[in-house]
Enzyme design. Sequence first.
Site, PDB file in Angstrom:
ATOM      1  N   GLU A 116       0.828  -1.219   0.000  1.00  0.00           N
ATOM      2  CA  GLU A 116       0.000   0.000   0.000  1.00  0.00           C
ATOM      3  C   GLU A 116       0.859   1.265   0.000  1.00  0.00           C
ATOM      4  OE1 GLU A 116      -2.870  -0.579  -0.712  1.00  0.00           O
ATOM      5  OE2 GLU A 116      -3.653  -2.338   0.325  1.00  0.00           O
ATOM      6  N   HIS A 140      -2.768   2.354   8.296  1.00  0.00           N
ATOM      7  CA  HIS A 140      -3.861   1.541   7.751  1.00  0.00           C
ATOM      8  C   HIS A 140      -4.041   0.306   8.632  1.00  0.00           C
ATOM      9  CE1 HIS A 140      -6.275  -0.946   5.161  1.00  0.00           C
ATOM     10  NE2 HIS A 140      -5.276  -1.769   4.867  1.00  0.00           N
ATOM     11  N   HIS A 142      -6.935  -3.057   9.824  1.00  0.00           N
ATOM     12  CA  HIS A 142      -8.130  -3.849   9.512  1.00  0.00           C
ATOM     13  C   HIS A 142      -9.020  -3.871  10.760  1.00  0.00           C
ATOM     14  CE1 HIS A 142      -5.928  -6.155   6.037  1.00  0.00           C
ATOM     15  NE2 HIS A 142      -6.026  -4.858   5.826  1.00  0.00           N
ATOM     16  N   GLU A 170     -17.272  12.014  22.085  1.00  0.00           N
ATOM     17  CA  GLU A 170     -15.986  12.624  21.729  1.00  0.00           C
ATOM     18  C   GLU A 170     -15.773  12.711  20.214  1.00  0.00           C
ATOM     19  OE1 GLU A 170     -13.821   8.435  22.659  1.00  0.00           O
ATOM     20  OE2 GLU A 170     -12.493  10.162  22.644  1.00  0.00           O
ATOM     21  N   HIS A 211     -12.777  -3.601   3.900  1.00  0.00           N
ATOM     22  CA  HIS A 211     -11.323  -3.775   4.003  1.00  0.00           C
ATOM     23  C   HIS A 211     -10.748  -3.166   5.294  1.00  0.00           C
ATOM     24  CE1 HIS A 211      -7.189  -3.755   1.793  1.00  0.00           C
ATOM     25  NE2 HIS A 211      -7.017  -3.652   3.089  1.00  0.00           N
TER      26      HIS A 211
HETATM   27  P1  13P Z   1       1.125  -5.397   3.085  1.00  0.00           P
HETATM   28  O1  13P Z   1       1.566  -6.645   3.840  1.00  0.00           O
HETATM   29  O2  13P Z   1       1.709  -5.346   1.702  1.00  0.00           O
HETATM   30  O3  13P Z   1       1.395  -4.163   3.896  1.00  0.00           O
HETATM   31  O4  13P Z   1      -0.443  -5.497   2.863  1.00  0.00           O
HETATM   32  C1  13P Z   1      -1.320  -5.619   3.957  1.00  0.00           C
HETATM   33  C2  13P Z   1      -2.618  -4.935   3.731  1.00  0.00           C
HETATM   34  O5  13P Z   1      -3.304  -4.616   4.665  1.00  0.00           O
HETATM   35  C3  13P Z   1      -3.051  -4.638   2.346  1.00  0.00           C
HETATM   36  O6  13P Z   1      -4.118  -3.749   2.332  1.00  0.00           O
HETATM   37 ZN    ZN Z   2      -5.275  -3.777   4.195  1.00  0.00          ZN
END
Ligand code: 13P
Ligand code: ZN
Length: 273
Positions: A116, A140, A142, A170, A211
Amino acid sequence: MNIMENAAIQGFIRLCDDGWRQGWHERNGGNLTYRMRQAEIDACRPAFRTDRDWVKMGVKAENLAGEFFIATGSGKYFRNVSLAPEDNICIVEINNQGDSYRIVWGLESGGRPTSEFPSHFLNHSVRKAATGGECRVIYHAHTPSVIALTYVLPLTARDFSRALWQSATECPIVFPEGVGVVEWMVPGGPDIAKATSECMKHYDAVVWAHHGLFCAGPDFDTTFGLMHTIEKAADVYSRVLSTGRPILSTISDDQLRAVAKDFGVRINEDFLD
Ligand code: 13P
Ligand code: ZN
């Protein structure tokens, strides 16, 4: 000087551990980048090597030419970062055109920065410009409750911002602009990078449908805190929905305005009735 003693490296590693403990980083899920300050680059430079190849990114940002980023490695696990930082994270230098990187430290047993990186890179470019250079962290994760909501809420910035603001008092203070939303796209390439960075012109958090979530901020605490706050609000909203009962009361638009006013932030009126 031991590069591991650098405060930026330590802060980076700590965030990886914190995110792992929250349950946001199954396997290699999620990624983190940090745009280094000049003093941090100077302190780490003795550990840099410049024999690795330049790699084209497929995206370009002139305002990031010559910058250095700390980045998680692609396919690397957040839970391993603190155990072996030199194998799981890296420092990359951006070339003078702002379209290629080379690894100058880390990923000692091979690898490349997160898949990413194009999204992180364009987000850094947009947030650096939007904040007068203050923004340094793109994260980023999940986050399960945010992901869950992308199956039941309309995929618009307005719907997500309102649901999150109403789920914890908040929230309108922490992210008064709201959050952006990107519909499902193939991850890892320039297209999702461009779509996300368009949203980052207005928001410092962007939901990726089915995602996860991207957050931006000036330092590790603020960025982790933003991720945590949004995910917790999404968790509250998910719990409310899972009762199956009608919502009898919520935080009204005028109450959102009132809390924003008292805390001295400008809430995004476009999302209020
Ligand atoms: P990477 O291991 O390449 O960072 O990918 C993980 C991910 O969350 C892709 O969206
Ligand atoms: Zn991801």
